[in-house]
Design a protein around this motif. Sequence first.
Motif, PDB file in Angstrom:
ATOM      1  N   THR A 177      -3.004  -1.538   3.152  1.00 20.67           N
ATOM      2  CA  THR A 177      -4.413  -1.701   2.814  1.00 20.67           C
ATOM      3  C   THR A 177      -5.221  -0.613   3.507  1.00 20.67           C
ATOM      4  O   THR A 177      -5.111  -0.433   4.716  1.00 20.67           O
ATOM      5  N   ILE A 178      -5.996   0.113   2.719  1.00 19.40           N
ATOM      6  CA  ILE A 178      -6.928   1.111   3.253  1.00 19.40           C
ATOM      7  C   ILE A 178      -8.275   0.409   3.405  1.00 19.40           C
ATOM      8  O   ILE A 178      -8.823  -0.114   2.434  1.00 19.40           O
ATOM      9  N   CYS A 179      -8.789   0.379   4.623  1.00 18.19           N
ATOM     10  CA  CYS A 179     -10.066  -0.287   4.912  1.00 18.19           C
ATOM     11  C   CYS A 179     -11.138   0.767   5.144  1.00 18.19           C
ATOM     12  O   CYS A 179     -10.952   1.670   5.964  1.00 18.19           O
ATOM     13  N   ILE A 180     -12.237   0.627   4.417  1.00 19.54           N
ATOM     14  CA  ILE A 180     -13.318   1.608   4.516  1.00 19.54           C
ATOM     15  C   ILE A 180     -14.617   0.897   4.897  1.00 19.54           C
ATOM     16  O   ILE A 180     -15.259   0.259   4.059  1.00 19.54           O
TER      17      ILE A 180
ATOM     18  N   LEU B 141     -13.816   7.363  -2.516  1.00 18.91           N
ATOM     19  CA  LEU B 141     -13.021   6.570  -3.462  1.00 18.91           C
ATOM     20  C   LEU B 141     -12.407   7.439  -4.557  1.00 18.91           C
ATOM     21  O   LEU B 141     -11.266   7.211  -4.963  1.00 18.91           O
TER      22      LEU B 141
ATOM     23  N   LEU C  24      -9.290   8.830  -3.242  1.00 19.07           N
ATOM     24  CA  LEU C  24      -8.198   7.848  -3.167  1.00 19.07           C
ATOM     25  C   LEU C  24      -7.552   7.619  -4.533  1.00 19.07           C
ATOM     26  O   LEU C  24      -6.380   7.257  -4.615  1.00 19.07           O
TER      27      LEU C  24
ATOM     28  N   ASN D 296      -3.934  -1.394  -1.415  1.00 17.31           N
ATOM     29  CA  ASN D 296      -5.226  -2.051  -1.606  1.00 17.31           C
ATOM     30  C   ASN D 296      -6.294  -1.183  -0.947  1.00 17.31           C
ATOM     31  O   ASN D 296      -6.001  -0.425  -0.022  1.00 17.31           O
ATOM     32  N   VAL D 297      -7.522  -1.366  -1.389  1.00 25.69           N
ATOM     33  CA  VAL D 297      -8.671  -0.739  -0.724  1.00 25.69           C
ATOM     34  C   VAL D 297      -9.688  -1.843  -0.464  1.00 25.69           C
ATOM     35  O   VAL D 297     -10.086  -2.558  -1.387  1.00 25.69           O
TER      36      VAL D 297
ATOM     37  N   LEU E  55      -8.654   1.298  -8.913  1.00 27.94           N
ATOM     38  CA  LEU E  55      -8.187   1.000  -7.564  1.00 27.94           C
ATOM     39  C   LEU E  55      -8.059  -0.519  -7.405  1.00 27.94           C
ATOM     40  O   LEU E  55      -8.815  -1.274  -8.003  1.00 27.94           O
TER      41      LEU E  55
ATOM     42  N   LEU F 110      -9.252  -2.846  -5.574  1.00 23.78           N
ATOM     43  CA  LEU F 110     -10.417  -2.829  -4.694  1.00 23.78           C
ATOM     44  C   LEU F 110     -10.895  -4.231  -4.343  1.00 23.78           C
ATOM     45  O   LEU F 110     -10.995  -5.102  -5.210  1.00 23.78           O
TER      46      LEU F 110
ATOM     47  N   CYS G  24     -11.556  -4.961   9.765  1.00 22.34           N
ATOM     48  CA  CYS G  24     -10.635  -4.174   8.937  1.00 22.34           C
ATOM     49  C   CYS G  24      -9.207  -4.689   9.096  1.00 22.34           C
ATOM     50  O   CYS G  24      -8.477  -4.865   8.111  1.00 22.34           O
TER      51      CYS G  24
ATOM     52  N   ASP H 214     -16.050   6.285   5.346  1.00 19.41           N
ATOM     53  CA  ASP H 214     -16.630   6.430   4.003  1.00 19.41           C
ATOM     54  C   ASP H 214     -17.034   7.865   3.678  1.00 19.41           C
ATOM     55  O   ASP H 214     -17.364   8.171   2.539  1.00 19.41           O
TER      56      ASP H 214
END
Length: 184
Positions: free
Chosen positions: A10-13, A49, A52, A60-61, A90, A92, A131, A148
Amino acid sequence: MARTSPNKITICIPTYWTNEKSLTATNNLINVYDHPTPLNSGGTIERALNSLMQIEGDFNVVIIGTATDPDIRDRFQVKLKQMLSNFSKLNLYWFSFNELNVFHSMLDEKDRMYQKKYIDLEGYGNIRNLCIVAAQLLKSDLALLFDDDQVVTDKSFVHKAAEFMGRTIDDQEVLGKSGIYIYK
């Protein structure tokens, strides 16, 4: 025994927003961040985004949105959700104030009220904790924290970020790492 590389990522932004003038009516912001996005601008989240969308892998984002001023919470959430709707390719997820209230209620029900102060949308440390929690809620093996205003140019970013995680190298288990940051 060496573990294999993570499968679920999981990519957390985290994304930080403020009102149009970066001030409240009383000139007293409740959260101060080094570069929040003014509500009347597009910010950098869409560029992040878009980058990505070009990378390889299954991930996941999670967008974790917060605001400096409680007076803009509703407007900020509407604007950001509208922006995120352009990224349906994505996988998302969205997490902000409404979701935080639900999560805090779950902690209350499990007699974990004390943990709420560490998982919040106020303060960098609490947001980073959030996150990690978000990745755990999605049953991910690895959380990648991503700003971000970052852009990924390497299509193998996810693979390279996950490489060696959970493995033992020189008798040390790799539990976390950070990457280089190139400013262009």
